[in-house]
Design a protein around this motif. Structure first.
Motif, PDB file in Angstrom:
ATOM      1  N   PHE A 158       1.089   3.479   2.150  1.00 27.74           N
ATOM      2  CA  PHE A 158       0.451   4.662   2.736  1.00 27.74           C
ATOM      3  C   PHE A 158       1.370   5.340   3.759  1.00 27.74           C
ATOM      4  O   PHE A 158       1.259   6.531   4.019  1.00 27.74           O
ATOM      5  N   CYS A 159       2.244   4.538   4.354  1.00 27.59           N
ATOM      6  CA  CYS A 159       3.095   5.011   5.452  1.00 27.59           C
ATOM      7  C   CYS A 159       3.964   6.201   5.049  1.00 27.59           C
ATOM      8  O   CYS A 159       4.284   7.048   5.874  1.00 27.59           O
ATOM      9  N   HIS A 192       0.823  -1.219   0.000  1.00 30.20           N
ATOM     10  CA  HIS A 192       0.000   0.000   0.000  1.00 30.20           C
ATOM     11  C   HIS A 192       0.851   1.261   0.000  1.00 30.20           C
ATOM     12  O   HIS A 192       0.527   2.237  -0.631  1.00 30.20           O
ATOM     13  N   GLU A 199       3.356   8.830   3.415  1.00 28.40           N
ATOM     14  CA  GLU A 199       2.740  10.155   3.548  1.00 28.40           C
ATOM     15  C   GLU A 199       2.942  10.731   4.942  1.00 28.40           C
ATOM     16  O   GLU A 199       2.909  11.934   5.129  1.00 28.40           O
ATOM     17  N   ARG A 204      -0.766   4.404  10.293  1.00 26.99           N
ATOM     18  CA  ARG A 204      -1.292   4.692   8.954  1.00 26.99           C
ATOM     19  C   ARG A 204      -1.397   3.429   8.108  1.00 26.99           C
ATOM     20  O   ARG A 204      -2.165   3.373   7.160  1.00 26.99           O
ATOM     21  N   CYS A 205      -0.644   2.413   8.447  1.00 25.75           N
ATOM     22  CA  CYS A 205      -0.571   1.206   7.630  1.00 25.75           C
ATOM     23  C   CYS A 205      -1.903   0.452   7.614  1.00 25.75           C
ATOM     24  O   CYS A 205      -2.461   0.148   8.668  1.00 25.75           O
TER      25      CYS A 205
END
Ligand code: SF4
Ligand code: SF4
Length: 405
Positions: free
Chosen positions: A29-30, A27, A32, A83-84
């Protein structure tokens, strides 16, 4: 230098499932929310890379020698874990939580055990031991003046409740422990100091020097036991993480000490009217969530509750907490090895405060106050950095003194 393959294999066995959880989901996302990645934009500094490297180690493509340097680039803020999606979504289903901070810490320990050391961390840990078990700062320190901050406050040694005063506070920003101790006394809390307080061991553990960290921890626990302590009041989030996460790991079920974080205690004292805040403070403030307190320990309500109870104060909150709260760059030994990047992270933190048009950034972490204060002085208009306990003491009408840097 020959790396000990057994150590590396043991390490991979322990962390491979965690690493594959990240590696297979992709993903990312981390990134960011990672304060280091935001500044360096370097793929090798991402939480993703920290996990993927373990997969590569398992495949025999990389060894600790190749990657040890990369693991310096982490403040251990914990934002990436929150966030993960593996923590957010699948965590409920598979009972899996991403553990980047533990992975980074373990990788740093593997590096030290393998004889790979970072020069400034090595110097820091050695000097801490040389200076009678207190960390090296820019002021003369030793055990003889570890409690010099308490001069004139008439605090006893020992007792059921001990105030553990962080080294940065004890030797550098002495206004914070003085304000805290005076507040506790005013509220009628009985507490004492340790006979001989050593470093909590947290920074050494974060730099990979687990054996040194354990020596500090064993000493401190023995000192608490010797004076009959059952409860420790903690005034710095770094100590709090060390006592609540590392000490139980070192001592297992034998670790039976109650730990109380100062903001939780003070919020309760204000709620029960044991502390009355009467003097108005005419400031426009925002609050700096210390990563270890907010993202890693989930404490973000009590500091806000305290701020809202100070008369005269205008409190402008940040729009997000938890994984989105801003890091100061001061944690995880990062600033010791990467001072320029840490400085840029602090600068960005102050820029966020300035956007809210405040005159003061209130912190609840002594370690972040020195770098944040320096960046706040660069701004026009300046943003002053104050500790939450300083403001509470001021509003309680206490003249606490000490040094505020
Ligand atoms: S840590 Fe989580 S968000 Fe980051 S790359 Fe791995 S799985 Fe994705
Ligand atoms: S703990 Fe913080 S600094 Fe470290 S990788 Fe995660 S987000 Fe980045």
């Amino acid at each position: 230098m020959a790396v000990n393959n057994n150590l590396q294999q043991e390490f991979v066995k322990k962390w491979r499932d965690n690493a594959y959880g990240c590696f297979t989901s992709g993903h990312k996302f981390c990134r960011e929310v990672c304060p280091v990645t935001q500044v360096t934009r370097n793929e090798n500094h991402t939480p993703t890379a920290f996990h993927a490297n373990i997969v590569a180690m398992e495949q025999g493509a990389l060894s600790i020698e190749d990657i040890a340097q990369d693991y310096v680039n982490c403040t251990m803020c914990g934002a990436c874990e929150l966030r993960c999606p593996n923590t957010l979504f699948t965590g409920d289903f598979y009972r899996h939580r991403t553990q980047t901070v533990k992975v980074v810490k373990a990788m740093r320990a593997l590096a030290v055990q393998s004889g790979i050391e970072q020069p400034n961390w090595k110097r820091w840990v050695e000097a801490t031991v040389d200076k009678k078990s207190e960390p090296v700062l820019d002021v003369p320190i030793n055990q003889d003046n570890v409690a010099a901050w308490a001069k004139g406050l008439d605090l006893p040694i020992g007792g059921e409740t001990i105030l553990f005063c962080d080294c940065e506070a004890a030797f550098y920003r002495t206004s914070v422990p003085r304000a805290t101790a005076m507040l506790l006394k005013k509220a009628g809390i009985k507490f004492g100091l340790m006979r001989e307080q050593w470093c909590c061991g947290g920074p050494a553990a974060e730099m990979g020097y687990t054996d040194h960290a354990r020596v500090f921890a064993e000493h401190n626990l023995a000192d608490w036991r010797a004076v009959g302590a059952k409860r420790i009041i903690v005034l710095d989030p770094h100590d709090y993480i060390t006592f609540t996460e590392d000490y139980p790991e070192y001592f297992g079920e034998d670790f039976d000490i109650e730990l109380v974080y100062i903001t939780e205690l003070v919020a309760d004292l204000i709620r029960r009217k044991k502390l009355k805040l009467t003097k108005p403070i005419k400031r426009v403030v925002t609050y700096h969530d210390p990563c270890r307190l907010n993202k890693r320990k989930g404490i973000f309500e009590s500091p806000r509750e305290i701020l809202r109870s100070i008369p005269g104060l205008t409190f402008k909150d940040v729009d997000h907490v938890t994984q989105w709260s801003y890091c100061s760059g001061a944690g995880g030994g990062f600033a010791v090895e990467r001072p320029k990047i840490a400085e840029e992270i602090s600068r960005r933190r102050l820029a966020k405060a300035a956007e809210l048009e405040v005159d003061t950034l209130v912190s609840a972490c002594v370690w972040s106050e020195r770098p944040l204060s320096a960046r706040g002085r660069e701004l026009k208009p300046k943003v002053e950095v104050r500790d939450l306990m300083e403001l509470v003491a001021e509003s309680a009408g206490l003249d606490y003194g000490g040094v505020k840097v």
